[in-house]
Scaffold this active site. Structure first.
Site, PDB file in Angstrom:
ATOM      1  N   GLY A  72       0.924  -1.175   0.219  1.00 45.20           N
ATOM      2  CA  GLY A  72      -0.008   0.034  -0.030  1.00 45.20           C
ATOM      3  C   GLY A  72       0.792   1.151   0.178  1.00 45.20           C
ATOM      4  O   GLY A  72       0.304   2.247   0.709  1.00 45.20           O
ATOM      5  N   SER A  73       1.905   1.210  -0.631  1.00 43.26           N
ATOM      6  CA  SER A  73       2.757   2.543  -0.776  1.00 43.26           C
ATOM      7  C   SER A  73       1.857   3.437  -1.523  1.00 43.26           C
ATOM      8  O   SER A  73       2.058   4.788  -1.465  1.00 43.26           O
ATOM      9  CB  SER A  73       4.066   2.313  -1.236  1.00 43.26           C
ATOM     10  OG  SER A  73       4.052   1.906  -2.503  1.00 43.26           O
ATOM     11  N   MET A  92      -4.383  -6.771  -6.820  1.00 42.48           N
ATOM     12  CA  MET A  92      -3.719  -7.781  -7.835  1.00 42.48           C
ATOM     13  C   MET A  92      -4.895  -8.655  -8.220  1.00 42.48           C
ATOM     14  O   MET A  92      -4.722  -9.954  -8.672  1.00 42.48           O
ATOM     15  CB  MET A  92      -2.884  -8.686  -6.974  1.00 42.48           C
ATOM     16  CG  MET A  92      -1.629  -7.995  -6.418  1.00 42.48           C
ATOM     17  SD  MET A  92      -0.767  -6.842  -7.614  1.00 42.48           S
ATOM     18  CE  MET A  92       0.193  -8.332  -8.527  1.00 42.48           C
ATOM     19  N   ARG A  93      -6.256  -8.047  -8.546  1.00 41.32           N
ATOM     20  CA  ARG A  93      -7.298  -8.921  -9.145  1.00 41.32           C
ATOM     21  C   ARG A  93      -7.810  -8.279 -10.349  1.00 41.32           C
ATOM     22  O   ARG A  93      -7.660  -6.931 -10.196  1.00 41.32           O
ATOM     23  CB  ARG A  93      -8.268  -9.262  -8.204  1.00 41.32           C
ATOM     24  CG  ARG A  93      -8.075 -10.109  -7.081  1.00 41.32           C
ATOM     25  CD  ARG A  93      -9.012 -10.618  -6.122  1.00 41.32           C
ATOM     26  NE  ARG A  93      -8.377 -11.678  -5.216  1.00 41.32           N
ATOM     27  CZ  ARG A  93      -8.085 -12.855  -5.193  1.00 41.32           C
ATOM     28  NH1 ARG A  93      -8.426 -13.541  -6.628  1.00 41.32           N
ATOM     29  NH2 ARG A  93      -7.776 -13.691  -4.464  1.00 41.32           N
ATOM     30  N   LEU A  94      -8.272  -8.815 -11.550  1.00 38.36           N
ATOM     31  CA  LEU A  94      -9.149  -8.138 -12.551  1.00 38.36           C
ATOM     32  C   LEU A  94     -10.388  -7.852 -11.895  1.00 38.36           C
ATOM     33  O   LEU A  94     -11.120  -8.561 -11.272  1.00 38.36           O
ATOM     34  CB  LEU A  94      -8.955  -9.019 -13.646  1.00 38.36           C
ATOM     35  CG  LEU A  94      -7.652  -9.476 -14.110  1.00 38.36           C
ATOM     36  CD1 LEU A  94      -7.755 -10.196 -15.433  1.00 38.36           C
ATOM     37  CD2 LEU A  94      -6.983  -7.888 -14.666  1.00 38.36           C
ATOM     38  N   ASN A 136      -6.855   2.599 -12.451  1.00 39.18           N
ATOM     39  CA  ASN A 136      -5.602   1.633 -11.959  1.00 39.18           C
ATOM     40  C   ASN A 136      -4.180   2.604 -12.221  1.00 39.18           C
ATOM     41  O   ASN A 136      -4.034   3.110 -13.160  1.00 39.18           O
ATOM     42  CB  ASN A 136      -5.683   0.596 -12.637  1.00 39.18           C
ATOM     43  CG  ASN A 136      -4.686  -0.675 -12.303  1.00 39.18           C
ATOM     44  OD1 ASN A 136      -4.494  -0.789 -11.053  1.00 39.18           O
ATOM     45  ND2 ASN A 136      -3.965  -1.372 -13.104  1.00 39.18           N
ATOM     46  N   HIS A 171      -0.411   1.137 -13.043  1.00 39.80           N
ATOM     47  CA  HIS A 171       0.514   0.118 -13.359  1.00 39.80           C
ATOM     48  C   HIS A 171       1.900   0.430 -13.633  1.00 39.80           C
ATOM     49  O   HIS A 171       2.089   1.550 -14.271  1.00 39.80           O
ATOM     50  CB  HIS A 171      -0.289  -0.430 -14.435  1.00 39.80           C
ATOM     51  CG  HIS A 171       0.412  -1.742 -15.247  1.00 39.80           C
ATOM     52  ND1 HIS A 171       0.271  -3.171 -14.672  1.00 39.80           N
ATOM     53  CD2 HIS A 171       1.449  -1.667 -16.069  1.00 39.80           C
ATOM     54  CE1 HIS A 171       0.950  -3.737 -15.347  1.00 39.80           C
ATOM     55  NE2 HIS A 171       1.862  -3.130 -16.272  1.00 39.80           N
TER      56      HIS A 171
END
Lengths: 204, 204
Positions: free
Chosen positions: B13-14, B91-93, B109, B111
């Site tokens: 969670g940075s 980490m989920r779609l 999001n 990335h």
């Protein structure tokens, strides 16, 4: 040691011109010993003639197989005793294994995207259509993969303000014309080693 | 108008912290009304508690289908009356069409690559293994594609000096932590319009 360079180009040859200019300004230690093109209409030819650089037109239609075309180019490179081959807007894939092997680590390509994003012949339009905010260019060694050899240099270009694909092309080209001559010069001043996909440079 | 933000995170969670810090410094006009995580061990939870942000753990294993998991998250987002959902190391779609539709243009999001290069869960390692000299991060709207929604912001990061994939991760994170809070703030100050793949911003 001044490196003997052959440039392969299919089109207008603005990257080719950037190397010519770099040499002219004394910033690039290289001698361009030939322009090889597959396109007798390439504007690059005029640039070569203007600068007394020998031109060799090797048309694809004169060869049955792609590999034979490559072999004819390889023969010319050998004759010219070339230390570096620069693919600068050369719109064909080099497929002949013998040519790739003979010039491994001595053949580079400049591609108008940050690979592996936007490979192929329409990189700038693809980046524009994607809505990318950042693109750039990649200079990489040529191997059997499409736009996939080990990376020598990448530079990012902010394309968020570009309103057309042509504007993307122009923005990237402006940076290419700075980066490519420097890389050509670096070949005369040091050695690149390739370990897997990593490229390291031992400069002077 | 101060925007109500929910953060979805699965790990340390940075990026989440960077939004908290931005709000704390008065640089980000937003209220984080909840941290939603699929991972009861996520370090992000500690950060939330420390900052009195409500935590909602919605574990995947409690639902038969992926879509049901998404629906439970959607229900929570609705309850929280969220104006912006930030996936920050989630980490989920998101697969549920109803959730995607409900939060279209309101779910973003971050990335750790310049998409479309290096999509997926190992972007930094993939960039390192490729031998990329430039990578970066992408903030994009979430849609049904994997790491493929319209791009809001990209920033390039020079990773040519990185000796490990972890160094790549750290270099990119440092930039993420500057860019992400600014984008969150921008949602409270103006509107984004999405036309195809192009994102335009009308700021105040």
């Amino acid at each position: 040691m001044t490196i003997r360079v052959a440039v392969l180009a299919s089109g207008r040859g603005s990257d080719f011109q950037s190397i010519i200019d770099g040499i002219g300004k004394g910033e690039v230690d290289a001698e361009i010993v030939g322009l090889i093109t597959d396109n007798p209409e390439a504007k690059a030819i005029e640039r070569a003639k203007k600068n007394k650089i020998p031109v060799f037109v090797v048309e694809r239609k004169n060869f049955a197989a792609r590999e034979e075309h490559d072999k004819a180019i390889g023969k010319k490179l050998d004759e010219l005793r070339v230390g570096l081959v620069v693919l600068a807007g050369y719109m064909r894939l080099v497929k002949d294994a013998a040519l790739l092997t003979a010039y491994k680590g001595k053949m580079i390509n400049i591609h108008p995207s940050l690979l592996p994003a936007f490979p192929g012949a329409h990189a700038q339009k693809d980046a524009f259509d994607y809505g990318a905010k950042i693109s750039g260019y990649t200079i990489h060694f040529v191997d059997e993969s499409l736009d996939g050899g080990p990376v020598i240099l990448q530079e990012a270009v902010d394309i968020s303000g570009c309103k057309t694909a042509d504007e993307v092309s122009e923005a990237i080209l402006r940076k290419e014309h700075v980066g490519l001559p420097k890389i050509v010069d670096s070949f005369s001043k040091g050695k690149y080693s390739i370990e897997g996909r990593r490229v390291k440079y031992a400069g002077k």
